[in-house]
Design a protein around this motif. Structure first.
Motif, PDB file in Angstrom:
ATOM      1  N   VAL A  20       0.812  -1.270  -0.080  1.00 59.24           N
ATOM      2  CA  VAL A  20      -0.060  -0.136   0.050  1.00 59.24           C
ATOM      3  C   VAL A  20       0.898   1.239   0.103  1.00 59.24           C
ATOM      4  CG1 VAL A  20      -1.478   1.351   1.542  1.00 59.24           C
ATOM      5  CG2 VAL A  20      -1.853  -1.062   1.116  1.00 59.24           C
ATOM      6  N   ALA A  21       1.981   1.356   0.878  1.00 57.21           N
ATOM      7  CA  ALA A  21       3.079   2.492   0.768  1.00 57.21           C
ATOM      8  C   ALA A  21       3.444   2.546  -0.667  1.00 57.21           C
ATOM      9  CB  ALA A  21       3.971   2.227   1.647  1.00 57.21           C
ATOM     10  N   LEU A  22       3.916   1.825  -0.998  1.00 60.41           N
ATOM     11  CA  LEU A  22       4.550   1.896  -2.465  1.00 60.41           C
ATOM     12  C   LEU A  22       3.621   2.152  -3.302  1.00 60.41           C
ATOM     13  CD1 LEU A  22       6.957  -1.211  -2.253  1.00 60.41           C
ATOM     14  CD2 LEU A  22       7.895   1.258  -2.369  1.00 60.41           C
ATOM     15  N   ARG A  23       2.330   1.686  -3.430  1.00 59.75           N
ATOM     16  CA  ARG A  23       1.349   1.996  -4.348  1.00 59.75           C
ATOM     17  C   ARG A  23       0.861   3.415  -4.163  1.00 59.75           C
ATOM     18  NH1 ARG A  23      -0.701   1.717  -9.305  1.00 59.75           N
ATOM     19  NH2 ARG A  23      -2.886   1.692  -9.468  1.00 59.75           N
ATOM     20  N   PHE A  24       0.982   4.015  -2.778  1.00 56.87           N
ATOM     21  CA  PHE A  24       0.656   5.418  -2.719  1.00 56.87           C
ATOM     22  C   PHE A  24       1.709   6.231  -3.330  1.00 56.87           C
ATOM     23  CE2 PHE A  24       0.857   9.090  -0.330  1.00 56.87           C
ATOM     24  CZ  PHE A  24      -0.472   9.599   0.157  1.00 56.87           C
ATOM     25  N   LEU A  25       2.999   5.833  -3.051  1.00 62.99           N
ATOM     26  CA  LEU A  25       4.122   6.561  -3.835  1.00 62.99           C
ATOM     27  C   LEU A  25       3.952   6.735  -5.373  1.00 62.99           C
ATOM     28  CD1 LEU A  25       7.031   5.641  -2.167  1.00 62.99           C
ATOM     29  CD2 LEU A  25       6.312   7.897  -2.033  1.00 62.99           C
ATOM     30  N   GLN A  26       3.418   5.383  -5.870  1.00 65.14           N
ATOM     31  CA  GLN A  26       3.034   5.524  -7.594  1.00 65.14           C
ATOM     32  C   GLN A  26       2.128   6.477  -7.510  1.00 65.14           C
ATOM     33  OE1 GLN A  26       1.947   1.276  -8.529  1.00 65.14           O
ATOM     34  NE2 GLN A  26       3.778   1.388  -9.427  1.00 65.14           N
ATOM     35  N   GLY A  27       1.149   6.440  -6.928  1.00 69.58           N
ATOM     36  CA  GLY A  27      -0.005   7.433  -7.200  1.00 69.58           C
ATOM     37  C   GLY A  27       0.445   8.928  -6.947  1.00 69.58           C
ATOM     38  N   LEU A  28       1.467   9.298  -6.011  1.00 70.18           N
ATOM     39  CA  LEU A  28       1.795  10.608  -6.023  1.00 70.18           C
ATOM     40  C   LEU A  28       2.300  10.894  -7.255  1.00 70.18           C
ATOM     41  CD1 LEU A  28       3.553  10.870  -2.407  1.00 70.18           C
ATOM     42  CD2 LEU A  28       1.473  12.186  -3.088  1.00 70.18           C
ATOM     43  N   ALA A  29       3.639  10.047  -7.868  1.00 71.38           N
ATOM     44  CA  ALA A  29       4.016  10.546  -9.200  1.00 71.38           C
ATOM     45  C   ALA A  29       3.306  10.465 -10.082  1.00 71.38           C
ATOM     46  CB  ALA A  29       5.094   9.275  -9.379  1.00 71.38           C
ATOM     47  N   VAL A  30       2.175   9.819 -10.356  1.00 72.41           N
ATOM     48  CA  VAL A  30       1.259   9.723 -11.474  1.00 72.41           C
ATOM     49  C   VAL A  30       0.606  10.793 -11.452  1.00 72.41           C
ATOM     50  CG1 VAL A  30      -0.438   8.231 -11.155  1.00 72.41           C
ATOM     51  CG2 VAL A  30       0.278   8.257 -13.273  1.00 72.41           C
ATOM     52  N   GLY A  31       0.186  11.345 -10.276  1.00 75.49           N
ATOM     53  CA  GLY A  31      -0.710  12.400  -9.860  1.00 75.49           C
ATOM     54  C   GLY A  31      -0.042  13.762 -10.570  1.00 75.49           C
ATOM     55  N   GLY A  32       1.551  13.946 -10.708  1.00 72.46           N
ATOM     56  CA  GLY A  32       2.202  14.890 -11.185  1.00 72.46           C
ATOM     57  C   GLY A  32       2.373  14.721 -12.601  1.00 72.46           C
ATOM     58  N   GLU A  33       2.509  13.656 -13.207  1.00 72.18           N
ATOM     59  CA  GLU A  33       3.053  13.110 -14.360  1.00 72.18           C
ATOM     60  C   GLU A  33       2.028  13.483 -15.693  1.00 72.18           C
ATOM     61  OE1 GLU A  33       4.516  11.930 -17.855  1.00 72.18           O
ATOM     62  OE2 GLU A  33       5.542  11.879 -15.957  1.00 72.18           O
ATOM     63  N   TRP A  34       0.656  13.125 -15.729  1.00 72.14           N
ATOM     64  CA  TRP A  34      -0.227  13.484 -16.507  1.00 72.14           C
ATOM     65  C   TRP A  34      -0.266  14.859 -16.916  1.00 72.14           C
ATOM     66  CZ3 TRP A  34      -4.360  16.245 -17.500  1.00 72.14           C
ATOM     67  CH2 TRP A  34      -5.189  15.780 -18.634  1.00 72.14           C
ATOM     68  N   SER A  35      -0.466  15.730 -15.726  1.00 70.89           N
ATOM     69  CA  SER A  35      -0.900  17.057 -15.823  1.00 70.89           C
ATOM     70  C   SER A  35       0.555  17.856 -16.540  1.00 70.89           C
ATOM     71  CB  SER A  35      -1.206  17.861 -14.646  1.00 70.89           C
ATOM     72  OG  SER A  35      -0.430  17.367 -13.692  1.00 70.89           O
ATOM     73  N   SER A  36       1.433  17.485 -15.900  1.00 73.03           N
ATOM     74  CA  SER A  36       2.688  18.187 -16.217  1.00 73.03           C
ATOM     75  C   SER A  36       3.144  17.790 -17.500  1.00 73.03           C
ATOM     76  CB  SER A  36       4.029  17.553 -15.444  1.00 73.03           C
ATOM     77  OG  SER A  36       3.610  17.714 -13.957  1.00 73.03           O
ATOM     78  N   ALA A  37       2.942  16.738 -18.185  1.00 72.46           N
ATOM     79  CA  ALA A  37       3.148  16.336 -19.637  1.00 72.46           C
ATOM     80  C   ALA A  37       2.157  16.980 -20.553  1.00 72.46           C
ATOM     81  CB  ALA A  37       2.841  14.767 -19.837  1.00 72.46           C
ATOM     82  N   ALA A  38       0.748  17.026 -20.346  1.00 69.29           N
ATOM     83  CA  ALA A  38      -0.016  17.658 -20.918  1.00 69.29           C
ATOM     84  C   ALA A  38       0.177  19.200 -21.119  1.00 69.29           C
ATOM     85  CB  ALA A  38      -1.315  17.325 -20.315  1.00 69.29           C
TER      86      ALA A  38
END
Length: 450
Positions: A125-143
């Motif tokens: 769960v902790a590592l999945r949370f970190l994945q969520g943090l990262a992808v939370g910034g990825e799509w919007s930043s790339a867009a």
């Protein structure tokens, strides 16, 4: 009506190619990492990390860990949105890629529940949370990175870079699991074979970093930073967003309530449903998903072109209106037991998801001012994702158990209706300048969008 575009001159072709490459490859890698978790949550994690639970409870627990990332995504959107507005779009793209890569590799070496007991799902769960943090910034930043570089009248076309990167990440993750499934026994796959797709992330991250580190930050952002340094005191982006454009943020979040739930159910939940309930083999469902992803890519291309030709709102309304009705066809098609009809249901769903996602990739950054565009895009996208993906991940299995497929269909249709209403209240942005100095009214370019 949107203002005529007066953006600064477009970057040279070589720079644009590098920008497109950075948007596409980086997003491919981020979402490869993100999606292999979803595939593993459907096929592996119930047995590997929740061995003491019954089949239904283990599946629910596994999808709940999948949903954790969508709870984390709004936090990632705000944190990395702030970083993008203050430090730069490029810095954010590099940071998200590193965090995602490290988290994914650590999942690949995580001991199972049988080895370390309850610590295994906690660490997962902790590592999945970190994945969520990262992808939370990825799509919007790339867009917005691609959008701020793109020729104004072709932002829908250029938005295909991160959009197709998302589809390519899903395709690559599915192919990786399919190859491991075909080349090893079920026992071997459950013992250690499932780890290989996670460990492969090391190579992909290095490729993504090489591409992203070679591109300068966007001219629009650099110009805004120079103006801010010369003329005004730095203001907190999230405060400015909530002061001036909170309505746009909420409506933009609502606009993706078709895309996220339908994708989650079609590409993740139905993989488990097809194997556990309908009786298809794991490889059959993965093959169906590969075909459906190709339809998703086709829909994305069509959506990007429609966004430039007929406008963002009209293109979005085509997909969201479809979802209100189509929700009731998915499970009847799946329950026929025919892999062809199951494939038809998932493929049609992902086709219209593609139209929506590519359109929204161009649409969302155009809604917000440069000073808080990263924060606004990230907050809206991840707020919508938190609701649109985590809620179906958690309640789909209980709804199915209590009411059958019709229960899930009603949920999906309600999400699509909410998205349709949200889009209807947003103003068209096609052709709008991303340079806040383009017009005298640029201080609040979208403040009247509701």
């Amino acid at each position: 009506m949107s203002s005529p575009s007066t953006d600064s001159p477009t970057a040279d072709p070589k720079t644009l190619r590098r920008v497109v490459g950075a948007g596409f490859l980086g997003t491919t890698i981020e979402y490869y990492d993100f999606f292999i978790y979803g595939t593993a949550a459907a096929l592996v994690f119930p047995k590997v990390f929740f061995p003491e639970l019954g089949a239904a409870a283990a599946t629910t627990a596994s999808f709940a860990t999948f949903a954790v990332a969508f709870v984390a995504r709004p936090f990632g959107g705000v944190v990395f949105g702030h970083l993008g507005d203050r430090v730069g779009r490029k810095t954010t793209l590099v940071a998200t890629l590193l965090i995602m890569g490290v988290s994914t590799v650590l999942i690949g070496v995580l001991p199972t529940g049988a080895t370390i007991g309850v610590a295994a799902p906690i660490l997962l769960v902790a590592l999945r949370f970190l994945q969520g943090l990262a992808v939370g910034g990825e799509w919007s930043s790339a867009a917005l990175f691609v959008g701020e570089y793109a020729p104004p009248r072709k932002r829908g076309l250029y938005a295909l870079a991160p959009t197709l990167g998302t589809s390519a990440g899903l395709l690559l993750s599915t192919l990786t699991f399919l190859v491991t499934g075909f080349t090893m026994s079920t026992e071997t796959f459950l013992t250690w074979g499932w780890r290989l797709p996670f460990l492969l992330s090391v190579v992909l991250v290095f490729v993504g970093l090489w591409v992203r580190l070679g591109v300068a930050d966007t001219p629009v952002f650099r110009a805004a930073q120079e103006r801010a340094a010369a003329t005004e005191k730095a203001k907190l982006p999230i405060t400015e967003l909530l002061r001036h454009q909170w309505k746009q943020m909420l409506l933009a979040a609502g606009a993706i309530l078709f895309w996220q739930p339908f994708f989650t159910i079609a590409a993740v939940f139905l993989v488990n449903y097809g194997t556990a309930e309908v009786g298809h083999s794991r490889n059959t469902m993965l093959t169906i998903n590969i075909v459906a992803i190709l339809f998703n890519i086709a829909g994305s291309i069509i959506g990007g072109r429609l966004a430039d030709r007929i406008g963002r709102r009209r293109s979005m309304l085509i997909s969201t209106s479809f979802g209100v009705i189509w929700a009731f066809a998915l499970f009847p098609l799946a329950d026929t037991g025919s892999p062809v009809l199951m494939g038809l249901g998932i493929s049609a769903t992902l086709f219209f998801v593609g139209i929506s996602s590519s359109t929204m990739t161009a649409f969302m950054p155009e809604l917000f001012r440069t000073a808080y565009r990263s924060t606004g895009t990230g907050a809206a996208f991840n707020l919508g994702s938190a609701v649109g993906a985590s809620v179906p991940s958690i309640i789909a299995a209980p709804l199915l158990a209590a009411f059958g497929g019709i229960g899930v269909a009603v949920m999906l249709s309600a999400f699509a209706f909410a998205a349709t209403v949200s889009v209807a209240f947003l103003n068209e942005t096609r052709g709008r300048s991303l340079d806040d100095t383009a017009t005298k009214t640029a201080a609040r370019p979208a403040a009247d969008a509701v």
